[in-house]
Write an enzyme that holds these catalytic residues in place. Sequence first.
Site, PDB file in Angstrom:
ATOM      1  N   HIS A  55      29.994 -12.998  -4.235  1.00  0.00           N
ATOM      2  CA  HIS A  55      29.871 -14.337  -4.814  1.00  0.00           C
ATOM      3  C   HIS A  55      28.791 -14.390  -5.885  1.00  0.00           C
ATOM      4  O   HIS A  55      27.815 -13.617  -5.864  1.00  0.00           O
ATOM      5  CB  HIS A  55      29.579 -15.373  -3.727  1.00  0.00           C
ATOM      6  N   ARG A  70      30.121 -20.706  -1.196  1.00  0.00           N
ATOM      7  CA  ARG A  70      29.734 -19.885  -2.350  1.00  0.00           C
ATOM      8  C   ARG A  70      30.763 -18.785  -2.627  1.00  0.00           C
ATOM      9  O   ARG A  70      30.997 -18.425  -3.788  1.00  0.00           O
ATOM     10  CB  ARG A  70      28.337 -19.295  -2.146  1.00  0.00           C
ATOM     11  N   GLU A 122      29.045 -13.714   5.349  1.00  0.00           N
ATOM     12  CA  GLU A 122      27.858 -12.885   5.197  1.00  0.00           C
ATOM     13  C   GLU A 122      27.346 -12.462   6.574  1.00  0.00           C
ATOM     14  O   GLU A 122      27.651 -13.100   7.590  1.00  0.00           O
ATOM     15  CB  GLU A 122      26.772 -13.686   4.447  1.00  0.00           C
ATOM     16  N   HIS A 146      30.704 -11.603   0.446  1.00  0.00           N
ATOM     17  CA  HIS A 146      29.244 -11.583   0.455  1.00  0.00           C
ATOM     18  C   HIS A 146      28.713 -10.157   0.399  1.00  0.00           C
ATOM     19  O   HIS A 146      29.415  -9.201   0.734  1.00  0.00           O
ATOM     20  CB  HIS A 146      28.737 -12.291   1.707  1.00  0.00           C
TER      21      HIS A 146
END
Length: 230
Positions: free
Chosen positions: A9, A60, A87, A182
């Site tokens: 991202h 994100r 993430e 991520h």
Amino acid sequence: MSKLVLIRHGQSQWNLSNQFTGWEDVDLSDKGVEEAKEAGKLVKKAGLEFDFAYTSVLKRAIKTLHYALEESDQLWVPETKTWRLNERHYGRLQGLNKEETAEKYGDEQVHIWRRSYDTLPPLLSADDEGSAVNDRRYKDLDPNLIPGGENLKVTLERVMPLWADEIAPKLLDNKNVIIAAHGNSLRALSKYIERISDDDIMDLEMKTGEPVVYEFNDKLEVVNKSKLDK
């Protein structure tokens, strides 16, 4: 040959403020939006066309995927959002400033928490108000699957079912896949795909908004890896 494109991202607001983010649902910064759009332009310039798209359940990454697909005229591509691409969960470190945490615990300890393959961060208990157990997006998950903190080893273990059940079969079927996720979930995937050792994975960096392209043969062996840039 099938292709897999990984995009970390774009810069998030907490990347900008140097905070541990993990499963916190932090938005893109203005720079992050531009990075995501630029990724899409690079994808279009390279002539990459996708059959399927994957992302996490964090905004994100979702927004990065949408910007990249929109800029490459592929916003229509079927999309799957899954917690398995989230993430790495940073436990009780989430929200803390990295520099201040290093001052408190030492640079070496923070480096180990961030980069070690199998060292867990301080864990967040399930009854903590910040636990993901209380987040509606995970309400259908077995609570035992919701982490209080993860290292890269655990992150890889939760990403692998998605790879084995969905992504790998599509690549073997000669379909092209894009994943916007991520730094650590993508590092985990890269470790498996490239057979990177536990020690060497500590040195692998994923730049925000940089498309990484893998090309596979019919045995799902990597025949080429490249990075798209200006």
